[in-house]
Design a protein around this motif. Sequence first.
Motif, PDB file in Angstrom:
ATOM      1  N   GLN A 181      18.791   7.371  27.851  1.00 35.02           N
ATOM      2  CA  GLN A 181      18.055   8.602  28.132  1.00 35.02           C
ATOM      3  C   GLN A 181      16.555   8.370  27.984  1.00 35.02           C
ATOM      4  OE1 GLN A 181      19.414  11.613  29.247  1.00 35.02           O
ATOM      5  NE2 GLN A 181      17.227  11.962  29.640  1.00 35.02           N
ATOM      6  N   GLY A 182      16.184   7.520  27.019  1.00 38.02           N
ATOM      7  CA  GLY A 182      14.771   7.204  26.866  1.00 38.02           C
ATOM      8  C   GLY A 182      14.191   6.528  28.094  1.00 38.02           C
ATOM      9  N   LEU A 183      15.011   5.712  28.783  1.00 38.82           N
ATOM     10  CA  LEU A 183      14.559   5.096  30.029  1.00 38.82           C
ATOM     11  C   LEU A 183      14.357   6.124  31.133  1.00 38.82           C
ATOM     12  CD1 LEU A 183      16.848   1.915  30.210  1.00 38.82           C
ATOM     13  CD2 LEU A 183      14.370   1.937  29.855  1.00 38.82           C
ATOM     14  N   LEU A 184      15.172   7.175  31.103  1.00 40.49           N
ATOM     15  CA  LEU A 184      15.123   8.181  32.164  1.00 40.49           C
ATOM     16  C   LEU A 184      14.021   9.210  31.948  1.00 40.49           C
ATOM     17  CD1 LEU A 184      18.968   8.821  32.530  1.00 40.49           C
ATOM     18  CD2 LEU A 184      17.513   7.473  34.048  1.00 40.49           C
ATOM     19  N   ASP A 185      13.598   9.386  30.704  1.00 42.16           N
ATOM     20  CA  ASP A 185      12.576  10.387  30.404  1.00 42.16           C
ATOM     21  C   ASP A 185      11.236  10.001  31.021  1.00 42.16           C
ATOM     22  OD1 ASP A 185      14.395  11.867  28.951  1.00 42.16           O
ATOM     23  OD2 ASP A 185      13.732  11.103  26.996  1.00 42.16           O
ATOM     24  N   ASP A 186      10.429  11.020  31.335  1.00 45.20           N
ATOM     25  CA  ASP A 186       9.091  10.758  31.855  1.00 45.20           C
ATOM     26  C   ASP A 186       8.224  10.049  30.820  1.00 45.20           C
ATOM     27  OD1 ASP A 186       9.717  11.982  34.272  1.00 45.20           O
ATOM     28  OD2 ASP A 186       9.037  13.954  33.594  1.00 45.20           O
ATOM     29  N   ARG A 187       8.471  10.376  29.556  1.00 44.80           N
ATOM     30  CA  ARG A 187       7.734   9.747  28.458  1.00 44.80           C
ATOM     31  C   ARG A 187       8.749   9.245  27.439  1.00 44.80           C
ATOM     32  NH1 ARG A 187       6.934  11.416  23.600  1.00 44.80           N
ATOM     33  NH2 ARG A 187       7.651  13.526  24.099  1.00 44.80           N
ATOM     34  N   PRO A 188       8.669   7.987  27.039  1.00 46.09           N
ATOM     35  CA  PRO A 188       9.646   7.490  26.074  1.00 46.09           C
ATOM     36  C   PRO A 188       9.529   8.222  24.743  1.00 46.09           C
ATOM     37  CG  PRO A 188       7.878   5.893  26.387  1.00 46.09           C
ATOM     38  CD  PRO A 188       7.693   6.941  27.433  1.00 46.09           C
TER      39      PRO A 188
END
Length: 208
Positions: A181-188
């Motif tokens: 999910q962190g990869l998919l977020d606009d900001r890690p």
Amino acid sequence: MRVIARDGAAGVTHRTVAREADLPTTATTYYFSSIDALLTAALTECMEEDSARIEALAAAPGDGADKRRALAHLMAEILSPPGHLLAEFELCLLAVGRPAPRAGPPRGGGAPPPAPPPGAPPPPPLATASSALRCRAGPPRPPGAPHRRWKGALATFARQFTDEPLRVKLFTQAYDGMLLQGLLDDRPPTPDEFDELLRELLPDPAGG
């Protein structure tokens, strides 16, 4: 994994890996008879190194809160930059549909690898070639031992907080999902944000 992070798994060839490692192409073909074998070795090495990091955190001195905070910082660090993690996930997803390789003799039906051509330099250590892929057609699934070690490392970390089997399983299943999910977020996510999630999964023991 640098090759996969830059070019994707489809860009992996003996030539591109050798060039990334600053080695002759014969070095990779000497140790790896196919791209599948090379990718499997790289993915296995990734899993072993990931496991070792979690095991070190679990074994480190300090209370549960300190270890949980250290894990939150590690997760944020893994995502900055995200190239290595993205490459590892790509390899893992490609490997899902492939059967596990059967144990067997070295290539050549049990004979040792062929000697390099006369006058050629000796092949470099195996890790040098596979490190050009590291920064996880797709590779076969790596042997079960690295996967079991990875799940075991996460479970050992979780047991610093709880002996409830369901909560331990929840953490082991959720860890990779939080990174994905962190990869998919606009900001890690930041370490503080990861720590907040980890406190929900692994709360301090009662009275702790």
